[in-house]
Design a protein around this motif. Sequence first.
Motif, PDB file in Angstrom:
ATOM      1  N   VAL A  70       2.328   6.238  -7.170  1.00 49.26           N
ATOM      2  CA  VAL A  70       1.324   7.117  -7.775  1.00 49.26           C
ATOM      3  C   VAL A  70       1.732   8.576  -7.603  1.00 49.26           C
ATOM      4  O   VAL A  70       1.613   9.393  -8.541  1.00 49.26           O
ATOM      5  CB  VAL A  70      -0.068   6.849  -7.158  1.00 49.26           C
ATOM      6  CG1 VAL A  70      -1.057   7.953  -7.510  1.00 49.26           C
ATOM      7  CG2 VAL A  70      -0.602   5.507  -7.612  1.00 49.26           C
ATOM      8  N   LEU A  71       2.222   8.941  -6.431  1.00 49.79           N
ATOM      9  CA  LEU A  71       2.643  10.330  -6.215  1.00 49.79           C
ATOM     10  C   LEU A  71       3.868  10.681  -7.055  1.00 49.79           C
ATOM     11  O   LEU A  71       4.056  11.841  -7.440  1.00 49.79           O
ATOM     12  CB  LEU A  71       2.944  10.578  -4.721  1.00 49.79           C
ATOM     13  CG  LEU A  71       1.730  10.574  -3.804  1.00 49.79           C
ATOM     14  CD1 LEU A  71       2.168  10.778  -2.358  1.00 49.79           C
ATOM     15  CD2 LEU A  71       0.756  11.669  -4.207  1.00 49.79           C
ATOM     16  N   THR A  72       4.704   9.680  -7.368  1.00 53.51           N
ATOM     17  CA  THR A  72       5.888   9.944  -8.169  1.00 53.51           C
ATOM     18  C   THR A  72       5.517  10.085  -9.655  1.00 53.51           C
ATOM     19  O   THR A  72       6.019  10.958 -10.359  1.00 53.51           O
ATOM     20  CB  THR A  72       6.897   8.781  -8.018  1.00 53.51           C
ATOM     21  OG1 THR A  72       7.217   8.662  -6.648  1.00 53.51           O
ATOM     22  CG2 THR A  72       8.160   9.032  -8.818  1.00 53.51           C
ATOM     23  N   LEU A  73       4.600   9.249 -10.121  1.00 52.34           N
ATOM     24  CA  LEU A  73       4.217   9.297 -11.531  1.00 52.34           C
ATOM     25  C   LEU A  73       3.318  10.479 -11.823  1.00 52.34           C
ATOM     26  O   LEU A  73       3.389  11.082 -12.904  1.00 52.34           O
ATOM     27  CB  LEU A  73       3.507   7.999 -11.920  1.00 52.34           C
ATOM     28  CG  LEU A  73       4.401   6.739 -11.963  1.00 52.34           C
ATOM     29  CD1 LEU A  73       3.561   5.528 -12.260  1.00 52.34           C
ATOM     30  CD2 LEU A  73       5.486   6.913 -13.008  1.00 52.34           C
ATOM     31  N   PHE A  74       2.443  10.793 -10.904  1.00 48.78           N
ATOM     32  CA  PHE A  74       1.522  11.908 -11.100  1.00 48.78           C
ATOM     33  C   PHE A  74       1.710  12.915  -9.969  1.00 48.78           C
ATOM     34  O   PHE A  74       0.975  12.913  -8.993  1.00 48.78           O
ATOM     35  CB  PHE A  74       0.058  11.411 -11.097  1.00 48.78           C
ATOM     36  CG  PHE A  74      -0.189  10.317 -12.085  1.00 48.78           C
ATOM     37  CD1 PHE A  74      -0.236  10.577 -13.444  1.00 48.78           C
ATOM     38  CD2 PHE A  74      -0.404   9.004 -11.666  1.00 48.78           C
ATOM     39  CE1 PHE A  74      -0.468   9.563 -14.352  1.00 48.78           C
ATOM     40  CE2 PHE A  74      -0.645   7.992 -12.561  1.00 48.78           C
ATOM     41  CZ  PHE A  74      -0.683   8.257 -13.919  1.00 48.78           C
ATOM     42  N   PRO A  75       2.678  13.787 -10.108  1.00 51.99           N
ATOM     43  CA  PRO A  75       2.915  14.755  -9.025  1.00 51.99           C
ATOM     44  C   PRO A  75       1.722  15.689  -8.872  1.00 51.99           C
ATOM     45  O   PRO A  75       1.146  16.149  -9.845  1.00 51.99           O
ATOM     46  CB  PRO A  75       4.164  15.515  -9.474  1.00 51.99           C
ATOM     47  CG  PRO A  75       4.419  15.141 -10.871  1.00 51.99           C
ATOM     48  CD  PRO A  75       3.594  13.956 -11.212  1.00 51.99           C
ATOM     49  N   VAL A  76       1.414  15.905  -7.625  1.00 53.32           N
ATOM     50  CA  VAL A  76       0.262  16.778  -7.308  1.00 53.32           C
ATOM     51  C   VAL A  76       0.808  17.982  -6.541  1.00 53.32           C
ATOM     52  O   VAL A  76       1.623  17.852  -5.646  1.00 53.32           O
ATOM     53  CB  VAL A  76      -0.766  16.032  -6.446  1.00 53.32           C
ATOM     54  CG1 VAL A  76      -1.930  16.946  -6.079  1.00 53.32           C
ATOM     55  CG2 VAL A  76      -1.248  14.788  -7.156  1.00 53.32           C
TER      56      VAL A  76
ATOM     57  N   LEU B 215       0.824  -1.198   0.000  1.00 50.30           N
ATOM     58  CA  LEU B 215       0.000   0.000   0.000  1.00 50.30           C
ATOM     59  C   LEU B 215       0.868   1.262   0.000  1.00 50.30           C
ATOM     60  O   LEU B 215       0.631   2.194  -0.787  1.00 50.30           O
ATOM     61  CB  LEU B 215      -0.932  -0.006   1.217  1.00 50.30           C
ATOM     62  CG  LEU B 215      -1.917   1.142   1.334  1.00 50.30           C
ATOM     63  CD1 LEU B 215      -2.921   1.083   0.186  1.00 50.30           C
ATOM     64  CD2 LEU B 215      -2.639   1.090   2.656  1.00 50.30           C
ATOM     65  N   ALA B 216       1.886   1.278   0.841  1.00 51.21           N
ATOM     66  CA  ALA B 216       2.768   2.451   0.898  1.00 51.21           C
ATOM     67  C   ALA B 216       3.553   2.608  -0.402  1.00 51.21           C
ATOM     68  O   ALA B 216       3.737   3.729  -0.897  1.00 51.21           O
ATOM     69  CB  ALA B 216       3.739   2.316   2.081  1.00 51.21           C
ATOM     70  N   GLY B 217       4.002   1.491  -0.981  1.00 54.60           N
ATOM     71  CA  GLY B 217       4.728   1.561  -2.252  1.00 54.60           C
ATOM     72  C   GLY B 217       3.847   2.030  -3.382  1.00 54.60           C
ATOM     73  O   GLY B 217       4.283   2.806  -4.247  1.00 54.60           O
TER      74      GLY B 217
END
Length: 67
Positions: A59-65, A52-54
């Motif tokens: 997701v945060l690395t591929l789609f920076p928000v 879950l953490a990975g």
Amino acid sequence: MTRPDPAHLLSAALRAQAGGSPGTTPQPPPAPPRKRLPVVGVLLFALIVGLLAGSIAGVLTLFPVAI
């Protein structure tokens, strides 16, 4: 010689049984069953939390928000 009195035979037998036979020791009580640690459950929980953490980090690395 006369026959032994049945009451004396019975009391002697009961006395011998109560005292136990010489040289024998009572058996120790069996050891209580050991409790096992929940190894499989802990490993499964760690695997799920790691995945879950990975996935969240991926997701945060591929789609920076912008926060």
